[in-house]
Structure formats: structure tokens, C-alpha cells
Design a protein around this motif. Structure first.
Motif, mmCIF file in Angstrom:
data_model
loop_
_atom_site.group_PDB
_atom_site.id
_atom_site.type_symbol
_atom_site.label_atom_id
_atom_site.label_comp_id
_atom_site.label_asym_id
_atom_site.label_seq_id
_atom_site.Cartn_x
_atom_site.Cartn_y
_atom_site.Cartn_z
ATOM 1 N N VAL A 275 0.865 -1.176 0.000
ATOM 2 C CA VAL A 275 0.000 0.000 0.000
ATOM 3 C C VAL A 275 0.900 1.225 0.000
ATOM 4 C CG1 VAL A 275 -1.778 1.283 1.252
ATOM 5 C CG2 VAL A 275 -1.819 -1.223 1.226
ATOM 6 N N SER A 276 0.811 2.038 -1.023
ATOM 7 C CA SER A 276 1.724 3.172 -1.153
ATOM 8 C C SER A 276 1.399 4.300 -0.190
ATOM 9 C CB SER A 276 1.712 3.700 -2.600
ATOM 10 O OG SER A 276 0.404 4.116 -2.958
ATOM 11 N N TRP A 277 0.160 4.359 0.306
ATOM 12 C CA TRP A 277 -0.233 5.393 1.270
ATOM 13 C C TRP A 277 -1.160 4.737 2.299
ATOM 14 C CZ3 TRP A 277 1.765 10.167 1.842
ATOM 15 C CH2 TRP A 277 1.123 11.041 2.727
ATOM 16 N N PRO A 278 -0.601 4.099 3.347
ATOM 17 C CA PRO A 278 -1.413 3.307 4.282
ATOM 18 C C PRO A 278 -2.060 4.114 5.395
ATOM 19 C CG PRO A 278 0.882 3.106 4.859
ATOM 20 C CD PRO A 278 0.836 3.988 3.641
ATOM 21 N N VAL A 279 -2.421 5.342 5.087
ATOM 22 C CA VAL A 279 -3.059 6.231 6.060
ATOM 23 C C VAL A 279 -4.331 6.782 5.431
ATOM 24 C CG1 VAL A 279 -2.846 8.439 7.242
ATOM 25 C CG2 VAL A 279 -0.939 6.850 7.262
ATOM 26 N N ALA A 280 -5.432 6.707 6.172
ATOM 27 C CA ALA A 280 -6.708 7.262 5.728
ATOM 28 C C ALA A 280 -7.306 8.043 6.902
ATOM 29 C CB ALA A 280 -7.646 6.151 5.275
ATOM 30 N N GLN A 281 -8.541 8.482 6.755
ATOM 31 C CA GLN A 281 -9.160 9.290 7.813
ATOM 32 C C GLN A 281 -9.213 8.498 9.122
ATOM 33 O OE1 GLN A 281 -13.229 10.524 7.044
ATOM 34 N NE2 GLN A 281 -12.982 12.362 8.286
ATOM 35 N N ARG A 282 -8.455 8.959 10.106
ATOM 36 C CA ARG A 282 -8.379 8.344 11.441
ATOM 37 C C ARG A 282 -8.051 6.849 11.384
ATOM 38 N NH1 ARG A 282 -9.251 11.222 15.713
ATOM 39 N NH2 ARG A 282 -10.023 13.349 15.413
ATOM 40 N N THR A 283 -7.333 6.460 10.349
ATOM 41 C CA THR A 283 -7.034 5.033 10.139
ATOM 42 C C THR A 283 -5.612 4.877 9.639
ATOM 43 O OG1 THR A 283 -9.350 4.607 9.556
ATOM 44 C CG2 THR A 283 -7.734 2.940 8.912
ATOM 45 N N VAL A 284 -4.929 3.848 10.126
ATOM 46 C CA VAL A 284 -3.609 3.495 9.609
ATOM 47 C C VAL A 284 -3.545 1.984 9.429
ATOM 48 C CG1 VAL A 284 -2.613 3.398 11.943
ATOM 49 C CG2 VAL A 284 -1.110 3.692 9.974
ATOM 50 N N LEU A 285 -2.952 1.545 8.319
ATOM 51 C CA LEU A 285 -2.742 0.120 8.055
ATOM 52 C C LEU A 285 -1.377 -0.285 8.593
ATOM 53 C CD1 LEU A 285 -3.983 -0.223 4.359
ATOM 54 C CD2 LEU A 285 -5.321 -0.184 6.464
ATOM 55 N N LEU A 286 -1.318 -1.477 9.171
ATOM 56 C CA LEU A 286 -0.100 -1.933 9.833
ATOM 57 C C LEU A 286 0.188 -3.385 9.457
ATOM 58 C CD1 LEU A 286 1.725 -0.527 12.106
ATOM 59 C CD2 LEU A 286 0.600 -2.100 13.669
ATOM 60 N N GLY A 287 1.463 -3.768 9.471
ATOM 61 C CA GLY A 287 1.823 -5.163 9.219
ATOM 62 C C GLY A 287 1.419 -5.609 7.826
ATOM 63 N N ASN A 288 0.946 -6.853 7.708
ATOM 64 C CA ASN A 288 0.615 -7.410 6.402
ATOM 65 C C ASN A 288 -0.519 -6.679 5.703
ATOM 66 O OD1 ASN A 288 2.603 -9.307 6.713
ATOM 67 N ND2 ASN A 288 1.232 -11.011 7.149
ATOM 68 N N ALA A 289 -1.333 -5.950 6.434
ATOM 69 C CA ALA A 289 -2.374 -5.146 5.790
ATOM 70 C C ALA A 289 -1.763 -4.034 4.949
ATOM 71 C CB ALA A 289 -3.314 -4.555 6.837
ATOM 72 N N ALA A 290 -0.552 -3.601 5.326
ATOM 73 C CA ALA A 290 0.134 -2.531 4.595
ATOM 74 C C ALA A 290 1.177 -3.062 3.634
ATOM 75 C CB ALA A 290 0.794 -1.570 5.584
ATOM 76 N N HIS A 291 1.791 -4.200 3.977
ATOM 77 C CA HIS A 291 2.867 -4.752 3.147
ATOM 78 C C HIS A 291 3.026 -6.231 3.442
ATOM 79 C CE1 HIS A 291 4.861 -4.096 6.989
ATOM 80 N NE2 HIS A 291 4.700 -2.802 6.844
ATOM 81 N N LEU A 292 2.709 -7.038 2.462
ATOM 82 C CA LEU A 292 2.870 -8.494 2.558
ATOM 83 C C LEU A 292 4.016 -8.870 1.636
ATOM 84 C CD1 LEU A 292 1.758 -11.163 3.687
ATOM 85 C CD2 LEU A 292 0.213 -11.257 1.723
ATOM 86 N N LEU A 293 5.106 -9.417 2.212
ATOM 87 C CA LEU A 293 6.354 -9.583 1.485
ATOM 88 C C LEU A 293 6.653 -11.040 1.162
ATOM 89 C CD1 LEU A 293 8.644 -7.226 3.620
ATOM 90 C CD2 LEU A 293 7.137 -6.624 1.718
ATOM 91 N N HIS A 294 7.541 -11.226 0.200
ATOM 92 C CA HIS A 294 8.148 -12.537 -0.033
ATOM 93 C C HIS A 294 8.960 -12.890 1.205
ATOM 94 C CE1 HIS A 294 10.607 -15.688 -1.834
ATOM 95 N NE2 HIS A 294 9.818 -15.681 -2.899
ATOM 96 N N PRO A 295 8.996 -14.181 1.617
ATOM 97 C CA PRO A 295 9.709 -14.523 2.851
ATOM 98 C C PRO A 295 11.220 -14.472 2.754
ATOM 99 C CG PRO A 295 8.848 -16.505 1.798
ATOM 100 C CD PRO A 295 8.269 -15.328 1.058
ATOM 101 N N ILE A 296 11.791 -14.221 1.591
ATOM 102 C CA ILE A 296 13.235 -14.157 1.452
ATOM 103 C C ILE A 296 13.799 -13.111 2.423
ATOM 104 C CG2 ILE A 296 13.222 -12.416 -0.384
ATOM 105 C CD1 ILE A 296 15.528 -13.966 -1.695
ATOM 106 N N ALA A 297 14.854 -13.462 3.113
ATOM 107 C CA ALA A 297 15.533 -12.595 4.091
ATOM 108 C C ALA A 297 14.700 -12.345 5.345
ATOM 109 C CB ALA A 297 15.944 -11.257 3.459
ATOM 110 N N GLY A 298 13.520 -12.961 5.460
ATOM 111 C CA GLY A 298 12.751 -12.915 6.695
ATOM 112 C C GLY A 298 12.377 -11.529 7.166
ATOM 113 N N GLN A 299 11.879 -10.689 6.259
ATOM 114 C CA GLN A 299 11.646 -9.286 6.612
ATOM 115 C C GLN A 299 10.211 -8.953 7.009
ATOM 116 O OE1 GLN A 299 14.099 -6.719 6.823
ATOM 117 N NE2 GLN A 299 15.167 -8.670 6.946
ATOM 118 N N GLY A 300 9.260 -9.875 6.839
ATOM 119 C CA GLY A 300 7.848 -9.545 6.995
ATOM 120 C C GLY A 300 7.485 -8.937 8.336
ATOM 121 N N PHE A 301 7.532 -9.727 9.423
ATOM 122 C CA PHE A 301 7.148 -9.183 10.724
ATOM 123 C C PHE A 301 8.137 -8.132 11.207
ATOM 124 C CE2 PHE A 301 7.536 -9.166 15.362
ATOM 125 C CZ PHE A 301 6.278 -8.664 15.679
ATOM 126 N N ASN A 302 9.405 -8.249 10.826
ATOM 127 C CA ASN A 302 10.388 -7.275 11.280
ATOM 128 C C ASN A 302 10.096 -5.879 10.740
ATOM 129 O OD1 ASN A 302 12.088 -9.082 12.829
ATOM 130 N ND2 ASN A 302 12.595 -10.016 10.868
#
Length: 394
Positions: A275-302
Motif C-alpha cells: 500500500v503506497s499510502w497506508p493512512v486514511a481518515q483516522r485510520t492506519v494500516l499496519l503489518g501485512n495489511a500494509a505490506h505483505l512480502l516474499h519470505p526471502i531474508a525474513g523481513q515480513g514481521f520485522n
């Protein structure tokens, strides 16, 4: 009946949502945490059979927010990382001693993490857990966000945080655009036992079909994440244990001796969401809702943990200044601090996944040269180390 009001409502009680709620509880806020599935359920999508690697930076953040003591007993340290390309000479090593750290990261099974976080949530001040409960409607207004739960109850919140995963209901309901890229791969997940205990060693091995990672776990076991072309994944996972172990041995090699046993295999399709802009009216996207990654290098939850760290700090600063944490200005301050890291991490993981899943000869030669140079030059290895450790600089 009037709606119950909270300072912050979090949708999604997986790793990101639960850790955020616990961190916010230390700010004397009222927090509603809405989760559809109990963490002790075998059907919980966030606390399933997978294990994840917590970077050293994530561990430090969890310590700052008082969460680490609940997770530490469940973790196995990573003291060495070995990166290699199957069938070629290029390789690189990272060790905790190089960076004067006790560990490069920690590996934790998500099923155990879910139970530990649930126990903390049950006693944390200011948190009301709505579980099992799902969100059925969301309506942001100028001064609050109106929420309707699956049992018909109504809540309001000054700030809504969507931590409800890659198929985020909140993101879809608010029509927040997301870019998707299908890697054409699936990850085969399993726990395996090798003749030689991993002893803190993690392996990232690039194969013709995709990256293969082995992460050290407690009791001398390893967590396997094997990315393969999607058309092959189900058949590979369904092989009899002996045939599966033989295929894995051919792909991984003998760095831990014979691979002796495997647990149940699970298959997950690999599709990136950003999500290129994960902020909306009184709302913010976090974690996989904002960015779901390939598991290479183990970066998802970090990456999500760095989001949590900055969001909690931004909320605390807003409260100290007498500002509204859900205001547009405060959410924009949060996003200004996070967008470069998010964009860089998404680009890096996607580029690595495509570069190391390609048999084009110039690319093979180029990536092996890179790995060889990284193995010999600390300056060239530093960017990989920074990303792996989860620190901005070394």
C-alpha cells in the motif's frame, strides 16, 4: 444503546496487532482489540505452523515495549547466517560476533507466540479483547471512527489500526488501493530434524526454483521455508516423507548432515501486497495489511515491528503535546518516518526473490560475483547485515 468508545481500536490480533496493543497499554490508553479467531485455535491464520525470525532490532523493540520477557523463553537464537547459491561458489556469512551482538536474531514458532501474547493481553491494563469477533462495518468521521461488530455491537474509536492481514477487511472497506505482485511461487513450510543440530546457524540457499531457508529452532530442530514454482508446490508437499526428504537433501546439501525427519508440510502462495499510502481518515494500516512480502531474508514481521515502534512513539509524542493521535497531521508524521524504510524493504525483498529465482546466465554470474565479494568485503556486506539485523545503521 450507545456505542462504547476507545482511544484506539485495533482490528486483527495476530503478531502485529497483539504487540501493538501491549505496547499501547503502557501509555494509559483504552484499546479495543478485535480478533476473529482465538489464538489457541488450529485454524488461526496468524498463529499457525510457521516459525519466524525476529531480527536483533525487533528484539530490542520488543524489549522497549515490555513484550520480550513473554516471548524470550520460546525463542532460539541465530548466531550465524550462511547465504549460498546452489550449484555455484558464491556465498556469504554473517556472525553475531562480527557486530558485537549476542545474536543476529531469534526464531519463534507462531503457535507458541500466540498463546504467550494472549496470556499477556488478558492481564494488560486498558485492553478490551473482542474475540472471537469480526468487523462488519467501518465508517470514519471527522472526530471518530464508527465500528460495527459481527454480534451487532457498536464501538467508536479515536484511531483505527488495521492489522488484519494481507486480505484486510478494513483496507477493502475503505477502498485503500494496494499493489499486488504474484511471484508465481508458493512456500512449503515444515519442521525438520537433521543429523547435526543447527546450533544457532540459519541458512538461506538460493535454488533454481526459489530460495530455501532453514532456521534454527529449539530442541535441535529447524524450520524450513522452501519457495518453489506454484505448479510444483502441492505435489512436493504431498510426497511421502522419504521422497520429500530426498528432494530437500538435494536442494539444501549436507551442511547439517542427513535430513532425517520432517513434520507436516503446509503450502502458502507467495503474493506481494504493498500500500503506497497506508493512512486514511483516522485510520492506519499496519503489518501485512500494509505490506505483505516474499519470505526471502525474513523481513515480513520485522518490517511490521518497526512500524509498531514508530507508531507507538508517534502516539506518545502526540499525547505529550496535547495533540489528537488520530488526526491527519499526526498520522502523516508517522508515515513520513516509515515510508522510506517500507519502500526500500519491499524493493529489496522483491528484487532478491526475482534475482535468485532466475537461471539466466548473466544474472547467475552476477549474483555469484556479488555473494563472493560480500563474503570477502565487510563494506559490501553491510547493507545485507543492516537489513537482516533490522537496524538503520551499523
Amino acid at each position: 444503546m450507545s456505542a462504547h468508545h476507545y482511544d484506539i481500536a485495533i482490528v486483527g490480533g495476530g503478531m502485529s496487532g497483539a504487540c501493538l496493543a501491549l505496547a499501547l497499554s503502557r501509555l494509559s490508553l483504552t484499546v479495543a482489540l478485535i480478533e476473529a479467531t482465538p489464538p489457541d485455535s488450529s485454524r488461526h491464520p496468524a498463529f499457525d505452523a510457521r516459525a519466524i525470525a525476529l531480527s536483533a532490532g525487533s528484539v530490542q523493540a520488543l524489549e522497549r515495549h515490555g513484550i520480550w520477557p513473554s516471548l524470550a523463553p520460546l525463542c532460539e537464537p541465530i548466531t550465524h547466517i550462511h547465504v549460498s547459491d546452489a550449484g555455484h561458489l558464491g556465498q556469504a556469512h554473517l556472525s553475531a560476533a562480527e557486530y558485537h551482538l549476542p545474536a543476529l536474531g531469534q526464531v519463534i514458532e507462531l503457535s507458541g507466540a500466540g498463546l504467550a501474547l494472549q496470556a499477556r493481553l488478558a492481564s494488560a491494563p486498558g485492553i478490551t479483547l473482542y474475540c472471537p469477533m469480526s468487523l462488519k462495518a467501518v465508517q470514519p468521521e471527522e472526530a471518530r471512527v464508527n465500528l460495527t461488530l459481527s454480534d451487532g455491537r457498536s464501538l467508536t474509536a479515536g484511531l483505527l489500526v488495521a492489522a488484519d492481514g494481507g486480505h484486510s477487511f478494513v483496507r477493502e472497506a475503505l477502498k485503500i488501493p494496494a499493489e499486488r505482485h504474484d511471484f508465481g511461487q508458493s512456500a512449503v513450510i515444515a519442521t525438520v530434524k537433521t543429523a547435526e543440530a543447527p546450533g544457532g546457524r540459519a541458512f538461506e540457499r538460493f535454488t533454481a526454483g526459489g530460495p530455501l531457508a532453514l532456521l534454527p529452532m529449539q530442541e535441535g530442530l529447524s524450520s524450513l521455508v522452501w519457495s518453489v514454482p506454484r505448479a510444483q508446490a502441492d505435489a512436493l508437499a504431498a510426497l511421502p516423507d522419504g521422497a520429500f526428504l530426498a528432494a530437500l537433501q538435494r536442494a539444501f546439501g549436507w551442511r547439517l548432515g542427513r535430513i532425517e525427519q520432517t513434520g507436516v508440510r503446509h503450502v502458502y502462495p507467495l503474493i506481494m501486497t504493498q500500500v503506497s499510502w497506508p493512512v486514511a481518515q483516522r485510520t492506519v494500516l499496519l503489518g501485512n495489511a500494509a505490506h505483505l512480502l516474499h519470505p526471502i531474508a525474513g523481513q515480513g514481521f520485522n518490517l511490521g515491528m518497526r512500524d509498531i515502534d514508530v507508531l507507538v512513539r508517534t502516539v506518545a509524542e502526540a499525547l505529550a503535546a496535547g495533540d489528537d493521535p488520530g488526526s491527519h497531521a499526526v498520522l502523516c508524521r508517522y508515515w513520513q518516518q516509515r515510508r522510506d524504510d517500507q519502500a526500500r524493504t519491499v524493493w529489496l525483498t522483491s528484487s532478491l526473490a526475482q534475482l535468485f529465482s532466475n537461471d539466466d546466465l548473466p544474472l547467475v554470474a552476477g549474483r555469484n560475483l556479488i555473494l563472493t565479494l560480500m563474503g570477502r568485503c565487510q563494506a559490501l556486506k553491510a547493507p545485507l547485515a543492516r537489513q537482516t539485523l533490522g537496524f538503520g545503521s551499523l
